[in-house]
Structure formats: structure tokens, C-alpha cells
Design an enzyme around this catalytic site. Structure first.
Site, mmCIF file in Angstrom:
data_model
loop_
_atom_site.group_PDB
_atom_site.id
_atom_site.type_symbol
_atom_site.label_atom_id
_atom_site.label_comp_id
_atom_site.label_asym_id
_atom_site.label_seq_id
_atom_site.Cartn_x
_atom_site.Cartn_y
_atom_site.Cartn_z
ATOM 1 N N ASN A 220 20.910 38.073 45.611
ATOM 2 C CA ASN A 220 19.795 37.978 46.557
ATOM 3 C C ASN A 220 19.405 36.318 46.462
ATOM 4 O O ASN A 220 18.721 36.034 47.329
ATOM 5 C CB ASN A 220 18.683 38.900 46.005
ATOM 6 C CG ASN A 220 18.330 38.289 44.647
ATOM 7 O OD1 ASN A 220 19.435 38.466 43.865
ATOM 8 N ND2 ASN A 220 17.221 38.407 44.195
ATOM 9 N N ARG A 221 19.970 35.467 45.638
ATOM 10 C CA ARG A 221 19.733 34.199 45.866
ATOM 11 C C ARG A 221 20.858 33.416 45.051
ATOM 12 O O ARG A 221 21.823 33.978 44.659
ATOM 13 C CB ARG A 221 18.574 33.825 44.830
ATOM 14 C CG ARG A 221 18.786 34.337 43.398
ATOM 15 C CD ARG A 221 17.446 34.057 42.792
ATOM 16 N NE ARG A 221 17.710 33.947 41.329
ATOM 17 C CZ ARG A 221 17.201 34.470 40.355
ATOM 18 N NH1 ARG A 221 15.955 35.196 40.553
ATOM 19 N NH2 ARG A 221 17.512 34.415 38.990
ATOM 20 N N TYR B 49 26.105 32.515 25.899
ATOM 21 C CA TYR B 49 26.651 32.614 27.243
ATOM 22 C C TYR B 49 28.210 32.052 27.385
ATOM 23 O O TYR B 49 28.797 32.856 28.019
ATOM 24 C CB TYR B 49 25.693 31.517 28.003
ATOM 25 C CG TYR B 49 26.019 31.406 29.555
ATOM 26 C CD1 TYR B 49 25.344 32.001 30.435
ATOM 27 C CD2 TYR B 49 26.960 30.118 29.930
ATOM 28 C CE1 TYR B 49 25.641 31.859 31.717
ATOM 29 C CE2 TYR B 49 27.031 29.779 31.292
ATOM 30 C CZ TYR B 49 26.332 30.838 32.291
ATOM 31 O OH TYR B 49 26.579 30.476 33.470
HETATM 32 P P1 NAD Z 1 20.596 32.859 39.735
HETATM 33 O O1 NAD Z 1 19.881 32.799 38.426
HETATM 34 O O2 NAD Z 1 20.001 32.142 40.755
HETATM 35 O O3 NAD Z 1 20.995 34.438 40.206
HETATM 36 C C1 NAD Z 1 21.400 35.397 39.216
HETATM 37 C C2 NAD Z 1 21.587 36.637 39.990
HETATM 38 O O4 NAD Z 1 21.569 37.656 38.649
HETATM 39 C C3 NAD Z 1 20.074 36.856 40.361
HETATM 40 O O5 NAD Z 1 20.353 37.528 41.734
HETATM 41 C C4 NAD Z 1 19.609 37.947 39.396
HETATM 42 O O6 NAD Z 1 18.603 39.074 40.039
HETATM 43 C C5 NAD Z 1 20.973 38.711 39.005
HETATM 44 N N1 NAD Z 1 20.705 39.254 37.716
HETATM 45 C C6 NAD Z 1 20.446 38.729 36.523
HETATM 46 N N2 NAD Z 1 20.349 39.881 35.359
HETATM 47 C C7 NAD Z 1 20.550 40.828 36.381
HETATM 48 C C8 NAD Z 1 20.687 42.502 35.719
HETATM 49 N N3 NAD Z 1 20.233 42.558 34.521
HETATM 50 N N4 NAD Z 1 21.001 43.083 36.844
HETATM 51 C C9 NAD Z 1 21.124 43.175 37.970
HETATM 52 N N5 NAD Z 1 21.225 41.609 38.602
HETATM 53 C C10 NAD Z 1 20.777 40.793 37.626
HETATM 54 O O7 NAD Z 1 21.890 32.279 39.469
HETATM 55 P P2 NAD Z 1 23.168 31.471 39.861
HETATM 56 O O8 NAD Z 1 22.901 30.164 39.540
HETATM 57 O O9 NAD Z 1 23.280 31.561 41.288
HETATM 58 O O10 NAD Z 1 24.310 32.034 39.213
HETATM 59 C C11 NAD Z 1 24.989 32.915 39.557
HETATM 60 C C12 NAD Z 1 26.182 33.382 38.593
HETATM 61 O O11 NAD Z 1 27.016 32.014 38.534
HETATM 62 C C13 NAD Z 1 25.755 33.481 37.422
HETATM 63 O O12 NAD Z 1 26.851 34.686 36.914
HETATM 64 C C14 NAD Z 1 26.024 32.185 36.398
HETATM 65 O O13 NAD Z 1 26.112 32.326 35.157
HETATM 66 C C15 NAD Z 1 27.046 31.682 37.339
HETATM 67 N N6 NAD Z 1 27.120 30.200 36.966
HETATM 68 C C16 NAD Z 1 26.288 29.561 37.547
HETATM 69 C C17 NAD Z 1 26.129 27.977 37.559
HETATM 70 C C18 NAD Z 1 25.114 27.074 38.096
HETATM 71 O O14 NAD Z 1 25.433 25.919 37.799
HETATM 72 N N7 NAD Z 1 24.107 27.647 38.526
HETATM 73 C C19 NAD Z 1 27.343 27.493 36.866
HETATM 74 C C20 NAD Z 1 28.292 28.300 36.372
HETATM 75 C C21 NAD Z 1 28.227 29.630 36.558
#
Ligand code: NAD
Length: 235
Positions: A13-14, A143
Site C-alpha cells: 500500500n505504500r 532486523y
Molecule cells: P514501509 O514501512 O513504507 O512499508 C512496509 C509495509 O509493510 C507497509 O505496507 C506495512 O503495512 C506492511 N507491514 C508491516 N508489518 C506488517 C504486518 N504485520 N502484516 C502485514 N503488513 C505489514 O517500508 P518500505 O520502506 O516500503 O519497505 C518495504 C520493504 O523493504 C521492507 O521489508 C523493508 O524492510 C525493506 N527495505 C526497505 C529499505 C528502505 O530504505 N526503505 C531498505 C532495505 C529494505
């Protein structure tokens, strides 16, 4: 262009998940995103899913398959959280909650997705890890452990289900401009930019490009791989 596939993106969703879902939709695939509210982002279909709850995961897949009219052919396990704190202060709850969401959540989705994929004798699973899972990070023992665990999960699925036409790969983003990194202090972001050979954070669409490639017919012989999308940070 390949035939449209049924794609499910958790946490779509985001942020990165939304960019991934939009990239599949733009390519003509049939996409369902999951989130905890079940609210659909503009132009996409959504189902409610709490990845820490097996019944919720199984129900979300059933609803997604009904919406799409068939089994999920591409799973993107993207939902993830952080609960950062130094090791000596990290509670059992801080550790367990992150593992339960990021690693066990991906496992629950992969297990459910495998049922349809085995019947179809084809499928793609892509797990969104992190460079932190490959190299570690202070304050992120929970993490990092969850994100390295995804490598073992993808490689075990590769060995177990490779003969059934199913691939499982990992994408390991570096620092991407999302809500997760917007919460970081300015000086931390400046420090990252200095350390990243590319000199900048990435856009979510740059992660999505690696994911859609791994789901494409051209990537049919790639399985158990870890693709960093990190501007050279981890090399
Ligand atoms: P975000 O926080 O914007 O989105 C995370 C999503 O996971 C949200 O939609 C949230 O609702 C969902 N979520 C969390 N817990 C949940 C649960 N228990 N059940 C169902 N849905 C759940 O994060 P993002 O930055 O878009 O990250 C997405 C993925 O990429 C994550 O796995 C994150 O660890 C990974 N990641 C992000 C980065 C970064 O720099 N943003 C870097 C490396 C990895």
C-alpha cells in the site's frame, strides 16, 4: 511482453511495495496488494492481511485468488518493520516481533503461495531483504537477522521446488526514499550518502525494476540469487 500473471505483493500500500505493485500493473499483470487495513491504493485491488497471523495470510490468498480468478503466480514478500535498538537494550519482544513479521511472515506467504504454484508447475517468489541482512548494522540485530533469514528461505525453496518450475530470489535494497528512511535524522542520511558510491538514496521504482526482472521470462534460470539494489554500498 509475457502473458499477464497473477501477482500478490505484501505491504503493497505504500513505499517500495506500492512501487513494485504499480510496476507489475503497468506491465499488464493482475495485481493484488495486501495491507493491514484492506484499503486499496488508487488503481489497485487490495485484501487485508496480517502477516504474523497464519489464518489471515491463508484467508488473504484465498480472497486474492478469487479476485484474480486463479492461483498466485508471483509472490513478492515485501511487508517488513524495524524496531531498532542496541543489543544490550533489545527486548525479547523487539526481537520476536521483527522476526515474526519480516521472516516468519514471508515464510507463511511462501508456504501458502507454494500450494498453487506446485499445481501450476510454475511460480516466482521474490523476497525483499536489505543490505543490512547481508552486512549487519548496529542497533539492528533483530532486523538484520530477519533479513539474512530470507536468504536461507529463498535458497531452501530453490532447492526444494526448483524442479517444479518455481524460482525464489532475494532483492536486497540499500537506502531507499520511503517513510522508513524519512524517519532518519538528517545527519544520518548525509552519512549514508557519503558512504554510497552512487552518492544518493534510491527511488522505490529502482527496487521495483529488479523485482519485475526476476519475475520476467528472461529470469527463468535465476534462482537462489541475491540482487543488491544499493548504489554499490555493500560491495
Ligand atoms: P514501509 O514501512 O513504507 O512499508 C512496509 C509495509 O509493510 C507497509 O505496507 C506495512 O503495512 C506492511 N507491514 C508491516 N508489518 C506488517 C504486518 N504485520 N502484516 C502485514 N503488513 C505489514 O517500508 P518500505 O520502506 O516500503 O519497505 C518495504 C520493504 O523493504 C521492507 O521489508 C523493508 O524492510 C525493506 N527495505 C526497505 C529499505 C528502505 O530504505 N526503505 C531498505 C532495505 C529494505
Amino acid at each position: 511482453m509475457s502473458d499477464p500473471r497473477n501477482v500478490l505483493v505484501t505491504g503493497g500500500n505504500r513505499g517500495i511495495g506500492l512501487a513494485i505493485a504499480q510496476a507489475f500493473a503497468a506491465a499488464g499483470d493482475n495485481v493484488v496488494v495486501t495491507n493491514r487495513s484492506g484499503e486499496a491504493p488508487e488503481g489497485l485491488q487490495a485484501v487485508r492481511c496480517e502477516v504474523t497471523d497464519t489464518a489471515s495470510v491463508d484467508q488473504a490468498f484465498t480472497e486474492a485468488e478469487q479476485l484474480l480468478g486463479g492461483p498466485i503466480e508471483v509472490l513478492v514478500a515485501n511487508a517488513g518493520i524495524t524496531r531498532d535498538t542496541l543489543l544490550m537494550r533489545m527486548s525479547d519482544e523487539d526481537f520476536d516481533q521483527v522476526i515474526d513479521t519480516n521472516l516468519a511472515g514471508a515464510f507463511r506467504c511462501a508456504r501458502r503461495a507454494s500450494k498453487g504454484m506446485i499445481k501450476l508447475r510454475r511460480g516466482r517468489m521474490i523476497f525483499i531483504s536489505s543490505v543490512v541482512g547481508l552486512y549487519g548494522s548496529p542497533g539492528q540485530a533483530n532486523y538484520a537477522s530477519s533479513k539474512s533469514g530470507l536468504v536461507g528461505l529463498a535458497r531452501s525453496i530453490t532447492r526444494e521446488l526448483g524442479g517444479r518450475g518455481i524460482t525464489a530470489n532475494v532483492v536486497a535494497p540499500g537506502f531507499i526514499e520511503t517513510d522508513m528512511t524519512a524517519a532518519l535524522p538528517d545527519e544520518t542520511v548525509a552519512g549514508y550518502k557519503k558512504a554510497i558510491p552512487a552518492g544518493r538514496l534510491a527511488q522505490p521504482a529502482e527496487v521495483a525494476a529488479a523485482v519485475t526482472f526476476l519475475a520476467s521470462p528472461d529470469a527463468g534460470y535465476i534462482s537462489g540469487a541475491v540482487i543488491p539494489v544499493d548504489g554499490g554500498l555493500g560491495m
